[in-house]
Design a protein around this motif. Sequence first.
Motif, PDB file in Angstrom:
ATOM      1  N   CYS A 154       0.836  -1.205   0.000  1.00  0.00           N
ATOM      2  CA  CYS A 154       0.000   0.000   0.000  1.00  0.00           C
ATOM      3  C   CYS A 154       0.869   1.251   0.000  1.00  0.00           C
ATOM      4  O   CYS A 154       2.013   1.240   0.458  1.00  0.00           O
ATOM      5  CB  CYS A 154      -0.912   0.013   1.220  1.00  0.00           C
ATOM      6  SG  CYS A 154      -1.966  -1.444   1.356  1.00  0.00           S
ATOM      7  N   GLY A 155       0.309   2.343  -0.483  1.00  0.00           N
ATOM      8  CA  GLY A 155       1.049   3.596  -0.512  1.00  0.00           C
ATOM      9  C   GLY A 155       1.170   4.252   0.846  1.00  0.00           C
ATOM     10  O   GLY A 155       2.020   5.123   1.052  1.00  0.00           O
ATOM     11  N   GLY A 156       0.340   3.851   1.786  1.00  0.00           N
ATOM     12  CA  GLY A 156       0.367   4.440   3.113  1.00  0.00           C
ATOM     13  C   GLY A 156      -0.614   3.727   4.016  1.00  0.00           C
ATOM     14  O   GLY A 156      -1.263   2.747   3.632  1.00  0.00           O
ATOM     15  N   VAL A 157      -0.723   4.234   5.230  1.00  0.00           N
ATOM     16  CA  VAL A 157      -1.583   3.633   6.251  1.00  0.00           C
ATOM     17  C   VAL A 157      -2.861   4.449   6.366  1.00  0.00           C
ATOM     18  O   VAL A 157      -2.818   5.668   6.559  1.00  0.00           O
ATOM     19  CB  VAL A 157      -0.863   3.589   7.611  1.00  0.00           C
ATOM     20  CG1 VAL A 157      -1.755   2.970   8.666  1.00  0.00           C
ATOM     21  CG2 VAL A 157       0.442   2.810   7.490  1.00  0.00           C
ATOM     22  N   VAL A 158      -4.006   3.780   6.235  1.00  0.00           N
ATOM     23  CA  VAL A 158      -5.311   4.441   6.202  1.00  0.00           C
ATOM     24  C   VAL A 158      -6.063   4.141   7.493  1.00  0.00           C
ATOM     25  O   VAL A 158      -5.916   3.070   8.083  1.00  0.00           O
ATOM     26  CB  VAL A 158      -6.115   3.956   4.973  1.00  0.00           C
ATOM     27  CG1 VAL A 158      -7.493   4.620   4.929  1.00  0.00           C
ATOM     28  CG2 VAL A 158      -5.347   4.233   3.694  1.00  0.00           C
ATOM     29  N   GLY A 159      -6.895   5.075   7.933  1.00  0.00           N
ATOM     30  CA  GLY A 159      -7.707   4.875   9.115  1.00  0.00           C
ATOM     31  C   GLY A 159      -8.499   3.574   9.047  1.00  0.00           C
ATOM     32  O   GLY A 159      -9.096   3.256   8.020  1.00  0.00           O
TER      33      GLY A 159
ATOM     34  N   LEU B 272       1.058   8.204   7.073  1.00  0.00           N
ATOM     35  CA  LEU B 272      -0.214   8.007   7.767  1.00  0.00           C
ATOM     36  C   LEU B 272      -1.235   8.956   7.156  1.00  0.00           C
ATOM     37  O   LEU B 272      -1.125  10.179   7.307  1.00  0.00           O
ATOM     38  CB  LEU B 272      -0.055   8.290   9.266  1.00  0.00           C
ATOM     39  CG  LEU B 272       1.092   7.567   9.985  1.00  0.00           C
ATOM     40  CD1 LEU B 272       1.129   7.973  11.445  1.00  0.00           C
ATOM     41  CD2 LEU B 272       0.960   6.059   9.834  1.00  0.00           C
ATOM     42  N   TYR B 273      -2.233   8.406   6.472  1.00  0.00           N
ATOM     43  CA  TYR B 273      -3.213   9.234   5.781  1.00  0.00           C
ATOM     44  C   TYR B 273      -4.302   9.740   6.719  1.00  0.00           C
ATOM     45  O   TYR B 273      -4.519   9.198   7.811  1.00  0.00           O
ATOM     46  CB  TYR B 273      -3.850   8.443   4.635  1.00  0.00           C
ATOM     47  CG  TYR B 273      -2.913   8.146   3.492  1.00  0.00           C
ATOM     48  CD1 TYR B 273      -2.053   9.119   3.015  1.00  0.00           C
ATOM     49  CD2 TYR B 273      -2.883   6.890   2.888  1.00  0.00           C
ATOM     50  CE1 TYR B 273      -1.197   8.851   1.957  1.00  0.00           C
ATOM     51  CE2 TYR B 273      -2.024   6.619   1.840  1.00  0.00           C
ATOM     52  CZ  TYR B 273      -1.181   7.606   1.374  1.00  0.00           C
ATOM     53  OH  TYR B 273      -0.329   7.340   0.333  1.00  0.00           O
TER      54      TYR B 273
ATOM     55  N   GLN C  46      11.390   7.191   8.774  1.00  0.00           N
ATOM     56  CA  GLN C  46      10.525   8.092   9.531  1.00  0.00           C
ATOM     57  C   GLN C  46       9.038   7.823   9.295  1.00  0.00           C
ATOM     58  O   GLN C  46       8.637   7.279   8.262  1.00  0.00           O
ATOM     59  CB  GLN C  46      10.828   9.546   9.152  1.00  0.00           C
ATOM     60  CG  GLN C  46      10.521   9.877   7.694  1.00  0.00           C
ATOM     61  CD  GLN C  46      10.684  11.351   7.377  1.00  0.00           C
ATOM     62  OE1 GLN C  46      10.293  12.209   8.155  1.00  0.00           O
ATOM     63  NE2 GLN C  46      11.261  11.646   6.227  1.00  0.00           N
ATOM     64  N   ILE C  47       8.240   8.204  10.281  1.00  0.00           N
ATOM     65  CA  ILE C  47       6.787   8.155  10.194  1.00  0.00           C
ATOM     66  C   ILE C  47       6.282   9.570   9.916  1.00  0.00           C
ATOM     67  O   ILE C  47       6.645  10.509  10.627  1.00  0.00           O
ATOM     68  CB  ILE C  47       6.187   7.612  11.511  1.00  0.00           C
ATOM     69  CG1 ILE C  47       6.623   6.166  11.720  1.00  0.00           C
ATOM     70  CG2 ILE C  47       4.663   7.719  11.496  1.00  0.00           C
ATOM     71  CD1 ILE C  47       6.238   5.616  13.081  1.00  0.00           C
ATOM     72  N   ILE C  48       5.452   9.718   8.879  1.00  0.00           N
ATOM     73  CA  ILE C  48       4.931  11.033   8.499  1.00  0.00           C
ATOM     74  C   ILE C  48       3.416  11.034   8.642  1.00  0.00           C
ATOM     75  O   ILE C  48       2.705  10.443   7.816  1.00  0.00           O
ATOM     76  CB  ILE C  48       5.311  11.396   7.054  1.00  0.00           C
ATOM     77  CG1 ILE C  48       6.825  11.313   6.847  1.00  0.00           C
ATOM     78  CG2 ILE C  48       4.809  12.804   6.712  1.00  0.00           C
ATOM     79  CD1 ILE C  48       7.271  11.576   5.414  1.00  0.00           C
ATOM     80  N   PRO C  49       2.890  11.665   9.680  1.00  0.00           N
ATOM     81  CA  PRO C  49       1.431  11.745   9.838  1.00  0.00           C
ATOM     82  C   PRO C  49       0.858  12.925   9.051  1.00  0.00           C
ATOM     83  O   PRO C  49       1.225  14.073   9.296  1.00  0.00           O
ATOM     84  CB  PRO C  49       1.255  11.933  11.350  1.00  0.00           C
ATOM     85  CG  PRO C  49       2.530  12.540  11.829  1.00  0.00           C
ATOM     86  CD  PRO C  49       3.608  12.199  10.851  1.00  0.00           C
ATOM     87  N   PHE C  50      -0.033  12.630   8.104  1.00  0.00           N
ATOM     88  CA  PHE C  50      -0.684  13.680   7.325  1.00  0.00           C
ATOM     89  C   PHE C  50      -1.727  14.394   8.198  1.00  0.00           C
ATOM     90  O   PHE C  50      -2.064  13.945   9.292  1.00  0.00           O
ATOM     91  CB  PHE C  50      -1.380  13.079   6.104  1.00  0.00           C
ATOM     92  CG  PHE C  50      -0.439  12.585   5.031  1.00  0.00           C
ATOM     93  CD1 PHE C  50       0.899  12.354   5.286  1.00  0.00           C
ATOM     94  CD2 PHE C  50      -0.921  12.331   3.763  1.00  0.00           C
ATOM     95  CE1 PHE C  50       1.759  11.888   4.296  1.00  0.00           C
ATOM     96  CE2 PHE C  50      -0.079  11.868   2.762  1.00  0.00           C
ATOM     97  CZ  PHE C  50       1.261  11.641   3.029  1.00  0.00           C
ATOM     98  N   ALA C  51      -2.239  15.503   7.701  1.00  0.00           N
ATOM     99  CA  ALA C  51      -3.293  16.231   8.410  1.00  0.00           C
ATOM    100  C   ALA C  51      -4.468  15.294   8.686  1.00  0.00           C
ATOM    101  O   ALA C  51      -4.877  14.527   7.807  1.00  0.00           O
ATOM    102  CB  ALA C  51      -3.757  17.432   7.594  1.00  0.00           C
ATOM    103  N   GLN C  52      -4.970  15.322   9.919  1.00  0.00           N
ATOM    104  CA  GLN C  52      -6.119  14.541  10.392  1.00  0.00           C
ATOM    105  C   GLN C  52      -5.815  13.041  10.518  1.00  0.00           C
ATOM    106  O   GLN C  52      -6.748  12.245  10.679  1.00  0.00           O
ATOM    107  CB  GLN C  52      -7.350  14.757   9.500  1.00  0.00           C
ATOM    108  CG  GLN C  52      -7.857  16.202   9.511  1.00  0.00           C
ATOM    109  CD  GLN C  52      -9.122  16.367   8.703  1.00  0.00           C
ATOM    110  OE1 GLN C  52      -9.185  15.967   7.538  1.00  0.00           O
ATOM    111  NE2 GLN C  52     -10.140  16.945   9.316  1.00  0.00           N
ATOM    112  N   ALA C  53      -4.560  12.669  10.473  1.00  0.00           N
ATOM    113  CA  ALA C  53      -4.215  11.259  10.672  1.00  0.00           C
ATOM    114  C   ALA C  53      -4.353  10.882  12.143  1.00  0.00           C
ATOM    115  O   ALA C  53      -4.163  11.710  13.036  1.00  0.00           O
ATOM    116  CB  ALA C  53      -2.790  10.994  10.201  1.00  0.00           C
TER     117      ALA C  53
END
Length: 235
Positions: free
Chosen positions: A12-17, A43-44, A71-78
């Motif tokens: 996957c391209g990232g981690v989804v809620g 982190l989406y 690194q872990i990158i948390p996007f807005a509202q993640a």
Amino acid sequence: VGTAYIYLVSPCGGVVGGDVYSITVVVEPEARVCLTTPSATKLYATLGMSARQQLEITLHAGAVLEYLPEQIIPFAQAAFQQHMTMRLGPGACVLAMEIVAPGRLARGEAFAYSDYESSVCIEAASGQVLLRERTRLRPGGQRLDGPGLFEGYDYLGTFYALVEGRALSTDLVEHLHMLLACRTGLLGSATLLAHGGIAVRVLGTDHMTVSQALHEVWDILRRALLGYPAVVWRK
């Protein structure tokens, strides 16, 4: 003794809620493995359930695990919860790192995520707790730039080193402290844990500063505990 270098790859391209990742690692007696990831974990945004990751790691007698993800990158509202449990057999050694970004700075998303939670529990084979730590960052409900938190820095980095049944030296702690004390754009130090391990915590102005500092921490600890230097990643 050689070391197996393994990349943990997600399709996957990232981690989804709502995502739930469960990772189980068993390192057999005297084996040596270094786990990393090929790129940052993204982190989406989610308006519902948090994403979760559970790591269950067992090191048998004399085993070595180096867990060094990007690194872990948390996007807005993640929203993200990570729980890692390690159990160390007699003489087992663990080196573990984590770097948390403030978000996508180029998009103006610094500390725009909803919730980031990470807990770590490292136990001896006897069940004795060697390290227990929990970090929870909620930008909407706390001033992350305030005293005792980020204090104007953006990136958070952590490094742990433990050898079951062995107390690491205060000289090694002082060496790490001096390494970090003279860095521009970095605030950090090392501490000796109650059961003989070492914890390093740094704050930095950018990813490269934190990443390079922790790479040097890894190099110092690897030489001291394992007898050989850190490698330079090629990705």
